[in-house]
Design a protein around this motif. Structure first.
Motif, mmCIF file in Angstrom:
data_model
loop_
_atom_site.group_PDB
_atom_site.id
_atom_site.type_symbol
_atom_site.label_atom_id
_atom_site.label_comp_id
_atom_site.label_asym_id
_atom_site.label_seq_id
_atom_site.Cartn_x
_atom_site.Cartn_y
_atom_site.Cartn_z
ATOM 1 N N ALA A 1 0.855 -1.191 0.000
ATOM 2 C CA ALA A 1 0.000 0.000 0.000
ATOM 3 C C ALA A 1 0.891 1.242 0.000
ATOM 4 C CB ALA A 1 -0.914 0.004 1.225
ATOM 5 N N ASN A 2 0.447 2.300 -0.665
ATOM 6 C CA ASN A 2 1.200 3.547 -0.734
ATOM 7 C C ASN A 2 0.845 4.438 0.458
ATOM 8 O OD1 ASN A 2 2.602 3.223 -3.302
ATOM 9 N ND2 ASN A 2 0.568 3.278 -4.209
ATOM 10 N N VAL A 3 1.876 4.884 1.182
ATOM 11 C CA VAL A 3 1.699 5.740 2.346
ATOM 12 C C VAL A 3 2.524 7.004 2.114
ATOM 13 C CG1 VAL A 3 1.893 5.929 4.850
ATOM 14 C CG2 VAL A 3 1.471 3.699 3.801
ATOM 15 N N ILE A 4 1.871 8.167 2.059
ATOM 16 C CA ILE A 4 2.578 9.415 1.767
ATOM 17 C C ILE A 4 2.103 10.522 2.690
ATOM 18 C CG2 ILE A 4 2.841 8.801 -0.682
ATOM 19 C CD1 ILE A 4 0.642 10.883 -1.292
ATOM 20 N N ILE A 5 2.954 11.538 2.848
ATOM 21 C CA ILE A 5 2.541 12.795 3.480
ATOM 22 C C ILE A 5 2.074 13.703 2.358
ATOM 23 C CG2 ILE A 5 3.248 14.766 4.841
ATOM 24 C CD1 ILE A 5 3.105 12.141 6.383
ATOM 25 N N LYS A 6 0.811 14.008 2.357
ATOM 26 C CA LYS A 6 0.193 14.727 1.248
ATOM 27 C C LYS A 6 0.864 16.084 1.027
ATOM 28 C CE LYS A 6 -4.454 15.298 -0.658
ATOM 29 N NZ LYS A 6 -5.906 15.224 -0.368
ATOM 30 N N GLY A 7 1.138 16.367 -0.257
ATOM 31 C CA GLY A 7 1.748 17.632 -0.616
ATOM 32 C C GLY A 7 3.250 17.654 -0.494
ATOM 33 N N THR A 8 3.879 16.492 -0.194
ATOM 34 C CA THR A 8 5.328 16.400 -0.073
ATOM 35 C C THR A 8 5.836 15.208 -0.886
ATOM 36 O OG1 THR A 8 5.441 14.892 1.817
ATOM 37 C CG2 THR A 8 5.050 17.216 2.298
ATOM 38 N N LYS A 9 7.164 15.043 -0.911
ATOM 39 C CA LYS A 9 7.786 13.886 -1.549
ATOM 40 C C LYS A 9 8.023 12.755 -0.563
ATOM 41 C CE LYS A 9 8.539 15.612 -5.741
ATOM 42 N NZ LYS A 9 8.069 14.992 -6.987
ATOM 43 N N ILE A 10 7.549 12.927 0.678
ATOM 44 C CA ILE A 10 7.764 11.920 1.720
ATOM 45 C C ILE A 10 6.754 10.800 1.539
ATOM 46 C CG2 ILE A 10 7.823 11.514 4.206
ATOM 47 C CD1 ILE A 10 8.370 14.530 4.521
ATOM 48 N N GLY A 11 7.249 9.585 1.306
ATOM 49 C CA GLY A 11 6.346 8.465 1.088
ATOM 50 C C GLY A 11 7.067 7.145 1.126
ATOM 51 N N THR A 12 6.294 6.069 1.221
ATOM 52 C CA THR A 12 6.852 4.718 1.239
ATOM 53 C C THR A 12 5.750 3.735 0.875
ATOM 54 O OG1 THR A 12 8.123 3.138 2.567
ATOM 55 C CG2 THR A 12 6.315 4.272 3.667
ATOM 56 N N GLN A 13 6.108 2.445 0.843
ATOM 57 C CA GLN A 13 5.135 1.373 0.651
ATOM 58 C C GLN A 13 5.164 0.448 1.855
ATOM 59 O OE1 GLN A 13 5.896 -0.666 -3.114
ATOM 60 N NE2 GLN A 13 4.104 0.308 -3.998
ATOM 61 N N THR A 14 4.017 -0.157 2.161
ATOM 62 C CA THR A 14 4.000 -1.159 3.220
ATOM 63 C C THR A 14 4.750 -2.393 2.755
ATOM 64 O OG1 THR A 14 1.886 -2.033 2.438
ATOM 65 C CG2 THR A 14 1.801 -0.333 4.125
ATOM 66 N N ASN A 15 5.250 -3.181 3.725
ATOM 67 C CA ASN A 15 5.961 -4.410 3.366
ATOM 68 C C ASN A 15 4.982 -5.570 3.237
ATOM 69 O OD1 ASN A 15 5.405 -5.257 6.015
ATOM 70 N ND2 ASN A 15 7.420 -4.629 6.777
ATOM 71 N N LEU A 16 5.497 -6.789 3.243
ATOM 72 C CA LEU A 16 4.668 -7.968 2.997
ATOM 73 C C LEU A 16 3.512 -8.111 3.983
ATOM 74 C CD1 LEU A 16 7.471 -10.568 2.221
ATOM 75 C CD2 LEU A 16 5.827 -9.634 0.595
ATOM 76 N N GLU A 17 3.704 -7.662 5.214
ATOM 77 C CA GLU A 17 2.664 -7.794 6.232
ATOM 78 C C GLU A 17 2.020 -6.462 6.580
ATOM 79 O OE1 GLU A 17 1.464 -10.518 7.176
ATOM 80 O OE2 GLU A 17 2.954 -11.897 6.332
ATOM 81 N N GLY A 18 2.135 -5.485 5.683
ATOM 82 C CA GLY A 18 1.420 -4.229 5.848
ATOM 83 C C GLY A 18 2.074 -3.196 6.741
ATOM 84 N N PHE A 19 3.297 -3.432 7.233
ATOM 85 C CA PHE A 19 3.975 -2.460 8.088
ATOM 86 C C PHE A 19 4.625 -1.370 7.241
ATOM 87 C CE2 PHE A 19 3.974 -6.294 10.743
ATOM 88 C CZ PHE A 19 3.498 -5.780 11.944
ATOM 89 N N PHE A 20 4.691 -0.156 7.798
ATOM 90 C CA PHE A 20 5.329 0.952 7.087
ATOM 91 C C PHE A 20 6.137 1.800 8.061
ATOM 92 C CE2 PHE A 20 1.351 2.831 8.523
ATOM 93 C CZ PHE A 20 1.725 4.107 8.939
ATOM 94 N N LEU A 21 7.084 2.570 7.517
ATOM 95 C CA LEU A 21 7.921 3.481 8.294
ATOM 96 C C LEU A 21 8.164 4.732 7.469
ATOM 97 C CD1 LEU A 21 9.842 4.085 10.724
ATOM 98 C CD2 LEU A 21 11.656 2.990 9.370
ATOM 99 N N LEU A 22 7.879 5.901 8.056
ATOM 100 C CA LEU A 22 8.084 7.178 7.379
ATOM 101 C C LEU A 22 9.030 8.051 8.201
ATOM 102 C CD1 LEU A 22 4.596 8.347 6.025
ATOM 103 C CD2 LEU A 22 6.610 7.769 4.687
#
Length: 791
Positions: free
Chosen positions: A51-72
């Motif tokens: 899943a795509n996880v971003i801070i709206k209006g910025t270039k800060i973003g990442t994708q969740t891993n195999l089990e849905g975890f994310f780190l920003l």
């Protein structure tokens, strides 16, 4: 002088103090923090990967891993907005401020209809498919493809065939021909298991139940260093884990088969089971009869017309049955440690029997194929920056083929062939990802696998003697280690470099596979991308090339006489994307060596010698994708221009000739319209130029000095002729009825709406006099109905 020096020192310290104050003030104003969490399905509680996880209006973003975890990292410590998007789900927006918990966030998403009224869709949100930032990577939504037209079954691989660069003209096979490659050159993974047999029902359906699959990623070329062992592409599928809180189920029925799934909590974890079985061997529906009336009577093709005198066309009706089972149990040991066990089984049985007559000899063909495997996976999120995925997997593949031929007017066996192929594939892999810095991610791991292959071929000749023709009994070890570094060198430029090291026991050799990909954001909407990779394949599917019958195949390991195949991929492209549309163009070139051909071009009877050939291949082309991502109507148009060629010194005077899957042009149009009130209409149109084929040209007999007669068949140049162009239109209409927590879905699919006759291939039975020529056509107009109840 002393006063001057003192003044200089005073000015220096004043300047240093001012600079420190400025830096401290700036750090306070620009203070950032790190946030982490997990993304799940709000209803089923399935963890959502990629899943795509971003801070709206910025270039800060990442994708969740195999089990849905994310780190920003570098999230502003002021009021901002976290936006999460996932294909087939409504976007989620979460306000972030100083009081927001920085770790352990739980984002719940909900599946939505394809048309989301009143919702502004972000640029990252797509329906059905999503072209990812990684070159040649496309993600598919198993949930949404259920609205696309199908022949009695929703089919993941048939839907993948609608992507650019993947052939969609194989009515008789759901195998994937990716950028000029063949199905055996695809690495097909299901929960870590390597799957060798991907077809059901004479190839009309894939052997994967879409109700059991959560996520599908398709790498069409130059795939990352994590993957290896295949030349062409990777299809990585993740199975559903089940709902840990409530019991849910689905039951469905079509004119070909029935299916059921059940999921829920069990022993503190969750389970998911699904089953699908055809019932055509019990009750022959109209759809069943239509599919099996493919071998229709017809005149000889132009390539052979008039060269065999009076030829007899004939019709044969085979029988078939298939079954597949999926099971999975998942248990969360701690909040970030997940243990799961998966089971997968698929079986197919085909029987093609012909009774003798005064003109046609009897024939019996029987094939049994299947997979039987399982995997155990431990996922460990050691910290916000580091996780590991450990998988122990096994898959057993079996293929048995028996064929016998009688004489005209009698069922007594004159010739027979028995083939038996077994593969035992045991694999252990460890994949790790370490996010070193906000712009630097390191992936590394290793893989150890043992593959056992057994193949035997025997036959009965006219003297009633059984003889062993081929007998392989192989075992090979493959050890691999890889490292991959993803680095955002600039805010607009990301470079990913990788290296995979392989050792293969059958050749006692080492193989290095460098990988490189990059992406540069030229503007807010336009990005450039490129990729390069070297790939080796250590197990080969050998095609039984025989112009007198449909091809069979078997698998063997590479060794010192049949060297591992190699492919060098080069990819470059450009993507334009806004809130509504995506336009993606990729050019590709693939250079292949040590390709294996198994030829019978000079074989007259079942006991003649077989010949293995080793040669080269090359594929070049360009593919275009224009997608409307969402809204009242959505879909895509794809076009592929390509050329696939092979060269063997023993064939075609050593010159390049068209590969059997070469198609110059292929156009695909996919459209979907949401009519509201849970009504949905979708359609697909496919057009492609004809594929090449080989045909016998003439046949004559020679009387030798000992009065014996030798029959000789003159065969055309390899793939010297082309089938007619292929095209068809499919339409589907569905309606969903809802009652509180349950729903009932009813749909109708119309395959080949204008009933165009597409020719799949020709068969030539040279053992009969006169010659029997069969034109095998694709499906004509075929309506099918499906119903599905979900609770």
């Amino acid at each position: 002088m002393g006063d001057i020096d003192n003044k200089r020192i005073l000015f220096f310290w004043l300047g240093a103090f001012t600079l420190c104050c400025f830096l401290i003030h700036s750090s306070v104003l620009c203070k950032t923090k790190t946030i982490s969490g997990q993304v799940i399905d709000g209803n089923s509680k399935e963890r959502l990967p990629y899943a795509n996880v971003i801070i709206k209006g910025t270039k800060i973003g990442t994708q969740t891993n195999l089990e849905g975890f994310f780190l920003l990292h570098n999230v502003p410590d002021t009021l901002c907005t976290l936006q999460v998007t996932y294909m087939g789900y409504s976007p989620v927006v979460v306000p972030i401020d100083k009081q927001t918990k920085s770790s352990g966030m739980l984002i719940r998403m909900k599946q939505t209809p394809i048309n989301i009224e009143g919702v502004t869709v972000s640029a990252a949100q797509s329906n059905f498919i999503k072209s990812e930032a990684t070159p040649s990577l496309i993600t598919l939504s198993p949930t949404q493809i259920s609205t696309l037209p199908s022949v009695g079954q929703v089919d993941i691989f048939r839907s993948i065939q609608l992507l650019p660069g993947i052939a969609a003209t194989n009515d008789g096979s759901s195998g994937l021909y990716v950028r000029g490659g063949t199905p055996d050159q695809n690495l097909v993974l299901f929960d870590g298991m390597t799957v060798y047999h991907v077809d059901h029902f004479f190839g009309f359906f894939s052997a994967f139940n879409p109700d059991a699959i959560k996520d599908v990623q398709v790498y069409k070329g130059a795939f990352p260093a994590k993957y290896g062992g295949r030349l062409s592409s990777v299809i990585d599928m993740i199975g559903k884990t089940g709902n840990p809180e409530e019991v849910h189920g689905v039951a469905g029925l079509s004119l070909i088969s029935g299916n059921a799934t059940l999921e829920g909590p069990l022993f503190g974890g969750s389970f998911f089971v699904s089953a699908r079985r055809s019932y055509s061997d019990i009750i022959a529906s109209g759809t069943y009869n239509t599919i099996y009336e493919l071998l229709t009577g017809s005149d000889a093709p132009q390539a052979a017309s008039g060269r065999f005198g009076d030829a007899i066309s004939q019709q044969e009706t085979p029988t078939s049955a298939f079954l597949d089972l999926n099971g999975k149990y998942s248990y969360t040991i701690a909040s970030k440690y997940i243990l799961s066990a998966s089971y997968y089984k698929s079986t197919d049985e085909y029987d093609l029997t012909r009774q003798s007559s005064t003109q046609i000899p009897s024939r019996s063909n029987n094939t049994q194929q299947g997979n039987n495997g399982g995997s155990i996976k431990l996922f460990a999120q050691w910290g916000d920056e580091f996780f590991s995925n450990l998988i122990l997997a096994y898959n057993g593949y079996t293929s048995k083929y028996t064929s016998s031929m009688g004489s005209q007017g009698s069922n007594a066996t004159q010739f027979s062939t028995d083939e038996d192929n077994h593969i035992d594939d045991m694999n252990f892999s460890a994949d790790n990802v370490w996010k070193l810095t906000p712009v630097h991610e390191l992936g590394f791991g290793f893989q150890v696998s043992q593959t056992k292959v057994k193949y035997s071929l025997s036959g009965l000749n006219p003297s009633r003697t059984t003889q062993n023709i081929l007998d392989f009994n192989q075992r090979g070890w493959l050890g691999a280690a890889y490292i991959q570094d993803k680095w955002m060198l600039l805010e607009q430029f990301t470079l990913t470099g990788g290296l995979r090291y392989n050792y293969f026991s059958e050749t006692n050799s080492m193989f290095l596979e460098p990988r490189l990909s990059s992406r540069y954001e030229l503007t807010e909407n336009i990005s450039l991308k490129a990729a390069f990779g070297i790939h080796y394949q250590f197990v080969n599917r050998i095609l039984n090339e025989n112009v007198t019958e449909a091809s069979r195949d078997f698998w063997i390991l590479a060794d010192n006489s049949l060297a591992p195949s190699r492919a060098i991929h080069t990819v470059a492209g450009v993507t334009w994307e806004n809130e509504t549309f995506v336009f993606d163009v990729e050019g590709f070139y693939k250079d292949m060596s040590n390709l294996v051909e198994f030829t019978q071009r000079f074989r007259r009877q079942a006991l003649d010698l077989y010949t293995f050939l080793s040669g080269n291949g090359r594929v070049k082309g360009i593919e275009c994708l224009l997608q409307k991502k969402s809204g009242f109507w959505n879909g895509w148009i794809s076009y592929t221009l390509s050329k696939a060629e092979k060269r063997y010194s023993e064939l075609n005077d050593g010159q390049y000739f068209p590969a059997e899957n070469d198609q110059t042009h292929e156009l695909k149009i996919v459209g979907n319209v949401d009519l509201g009130s849970d009504w949905n209409v979708s359609a697909t149109f496919i057009y492609a130029t004809g594929k090449p084929y080989t045909a016998p040209i003439s046949q004559y007999s020679l009387v030798l000095l000992d009065s014996s007669v030798y029959s000789y068949t003159h065969v055309s140049g390899k793939d010297a002729y082309r089938l007619p162009d292929y095209h068809r239109l499919d339409v589907s209409v569905s309606k969903k009825f809802r009652w509180e927590s349950s729903s009932f879905n009813v749909g109708v699919s119309l395959f080949n709406v204008y009933n165009y006759t597409n020719i799949s291939y020709y068969e030539y039975d040279l053992n009969s006099q006169p010659i029997i020529i069969t034109k095998v056509t694709g499906l004509g107009f075929l309506p099918s109905v499906f119903v599905q109840y979900e609770f």
